[in-house]
Design a protein around this motif. Structure first.
Motif, PDB file in Angstrom:
ATOM      1  N   VAL A  38       0.832  -0.767   0.004  1.00 22.49           N
ATOM      2  CA  VAL A  38       0.043   0.085   0.232  1.00 22.49           C
ATOM      3  C   VAL A  38       1.164   1.000   0.332  1.00 22.49           C
ATOM      4  O   VAL A  38       1.679   1.377   1.004  1.00 22.49           O
ATOM      5  N   THR A  39       0.789   1.824  -0.790  1.00 15.91           N
ATOM      6  CA  THR A  39       1.671   2.965  -1.031  1.00 15.91           C
ATOM      7  C   THR A  39       1.141   4.968  -0.290  1.00 15.91           C
ATOM      8  O   THR A  39       1.851   5.446  -0.204  1.00 15.91           O
ATOM      9  N   THR A  40      -1.084   4.960  -0.664  1.00 14.98           N
ATOM     10  CA  THR A  40      -1.173   5.586   0.147  1.00 14.98           C
ATOM     11  C   THR A  40      -2.669   5.329   0.213  1.00 14.98           C
ATOM     12  O   THR A  40      -2.792   4.167  -0.030  1.00 14.98           O
ATOM     13  N   TRP A  41      -3.049   5.847   1.832  1.00 10.63           N
ATOM     14  CA  TRP A  41      -4.352   5.507   1.219  1.00 10.63           C
ATOM     15  C   TRP A  41      -4.632   7.001   2.096  1.00 10.63           C
ATOM     16  O   TRP A  41      -4.520   8.054   2.183  1.00 10.63           O
ATOM     17  N   THR A  42      -6.134   7.127   1.643  1.00 12.98           N
ATOM     18  CA  THR A  42      -6.776   8.965   1.360  1.00 12.98           C
ATOM     19  C   THR A  42      -8.153   8.869   1.764  1.00 12.98           C
ATOM     20  O   THR A  42      -8.998   7.871   2.340  1.00 12.98           O
ATOM     21  N   GLN A  43      -7.735   9.641   2.642  1.00 12.94           N
ATOM     22  CA  GLN A  43      -8.923   9.442   3.554  1.00 12.94           C
ATOM     23  C   GLN A  43     -10.190   9.817   3.260  1.00 12.94           C
ATOM     24  O   GLN A  43     -10.521  10.121   2.224  1.00 12.94           O
ATOM     25  N   PRO A  44     -10.933   9.502   4.211  1.00 11.81           N
ATOM     26  CA  PRO A  44     -12.596  10.019   3.146  1.00 11.81           C
ATOM     27  C   PRO A  44     -13.145  10.691   3.396  1.00 11.81           C
ATOM     28  O   PRO A  44     -12.731  11.903   3.673  1.00 11.81           O
ATOM     29  N   GLU A  45     -13.685  11.332   2.438  1.00  8.97           N
ATOM     30  CA  GLU A  45     -14.065  12.127   1.775  1.00  8.97           C
ATOM     31  C   GLU A  45     -15.549  12.631   2.866  1.00  8.97           C
ATOM     32  O   GLU A  45     -16.123  12.237   2.836  1.00  8.97           O
ATOM     33  N   ILE A  46     -15.675  13.727   2.894  1.00 11.79           N
ATOM     34  CA  ILE A  46     -16.583  14.508   3.900  1.00 11.79           C
ATOM     35  C   ILE A  46     -17.256  15.791   3.457  1.00 11.79           C
ATOM     36  O   ILE A  46     -16.500  16.658   2.476  1.00 11.79           O
ATOM     37  N   ALA A  47     -17.937  16.063   3.837  1.00 12.80           N
ATOM     38  CA  ALA A  47     -19.007  17.030   2.781  1.00 12.80           C
ATOM     39  C   ALA A  47     -18.909  18.313   4.040  1.00 12.80           C
ATOM     40  O   ALA A  47     -18.754  18.141   4.790  1.00 12.80           O
ATOM     41  N   GLY A  48     -19.002  19.614   3.651  1.00 13.58           N
ATOM     42  CA  GLY A  48     -19.287  20.374   4.217  1.00 13.58           C
ATOM     43  C   GLY A  48     -18.436  21.680   5.311  1.00 13.58           C
ATOM     44  O   GLY A  48     -17.369  21.173   3.895  1.00 13.58           O
ATOM     45  N   PRO A  49     -18.218  22.191   5.684  1.00 12.79           N
ATOM     46  CA  PRO A  49     -17.245  23.657   6.167  1.00 12.79           C
ATOM     47  C   PRO A  49     -15.828  22.579   6.505  1.00 12.79           C
ATOM     48  O   PRO A  49     -14.835  22.787   6.783  1.00 12.79           O
ATOM     49  N   LEU A  50     -15.859  21.365   7.384  1.00 15.89           N
ATOM     50  CA  LEU A  50     -14.615  20.493   6.993  1.00 15.89           C
ATOM     51  C   LEU A  50     -14.295  19.594   6.369  1.00 15.89           C
ATOM     52  O   LEU A  50     -13.260  18.235   6.942  1.00 15.89           O
TER      53      LEU A  50
END
Length: 191
Positions: A38-50
């Motif tokens: 595993v070379t990279t992990w992508t953080q979960p996408e979240i909507a909104g101001p954060l």
């Protein structure tokens, strides 16, 4: 009877002996294949101001959630607890669920205070100061943060300052999530 018993034991022994090392693995197995890297992990996408918060950084998550919880907007929010709902994507599910209907109560303001601020067309600014008190050390799975939250309310006819002390617990669930938030009674400094 003895002959049958001895025969059965010998048959079982030979059958088990035939199950030894087999140099050829059964078909459709991954024996001998290398583990994927595993070379990279992508953080979960979240909507909104954060949406842009670095979820791999406990401090970034704690600050973003704390600031959002106190980012009040009397022109659109029904209560002082409304802004906290925007922070739920960075809270663990259990904590968010347990507090979904109680954020207003956790702010500990008088019932009519929000209506007065809304009538005065109040605008709020939030400033966080990281607490310097000693806290438990971070581990791989848990982190603690504390903040002084200073809110300035400016309305058409009034101006007011509000201060809270906030203690945040984070859990590492693949990504950092707020799992608890202790909020002090509001203080109303005169200067």
């Amino acid at each position: 009877m003895k002959k049958i018993l001895i025969c059965s034991v010998l048959t079982a022994t030979f059958a088990l002996a035939g199950c030894g090392d087999n140099p050829t693995p059964p078909p459709n197995t991954d024996v001998g294949l290398e583990e994927p890297t595993v070379t990279t992990w992508t953080q979960p996408e979240i909507a909104g101001p954060l949406a842009d918060v670095d979820q791999s950084d406990a401090s970034a998550v704690a600050e973003a959630v704390t600031e959002q919880v106190f980012s009040w907007d009397a022109s659109r929010d029904a209560t002082s607890g409304s802004a906290a709902h925007e922070a739920e994507p960075l809270m663990d599910e259990e904590f968010a669920s347990q507090n979904r209907n109680s954020w207003e109560a956790r702010m500990k303001l008088l019932g009519s205070q929000w209506q007065d601020w809304a009538a005065d067309e109040a605008v709020f600014t939030v400033e966080l100061t990281e607490g310097k008190e000693q806290r438990p050390a971070d581990t791989e799975t848990q982190a603690f943060r504390q903040y002084g939250v200073d809110i300035t309310m400016k309305g058409k006819s009034t101006e007011q300052k509000i201060h809270y002390d906030v203690f945040v617990t984070l859990e590492h669930l693949g990504w950092w999530r707020v799992s608890d938030m202790q909020i002090s009674q509001p203080q109303f400094p005169t200067n």
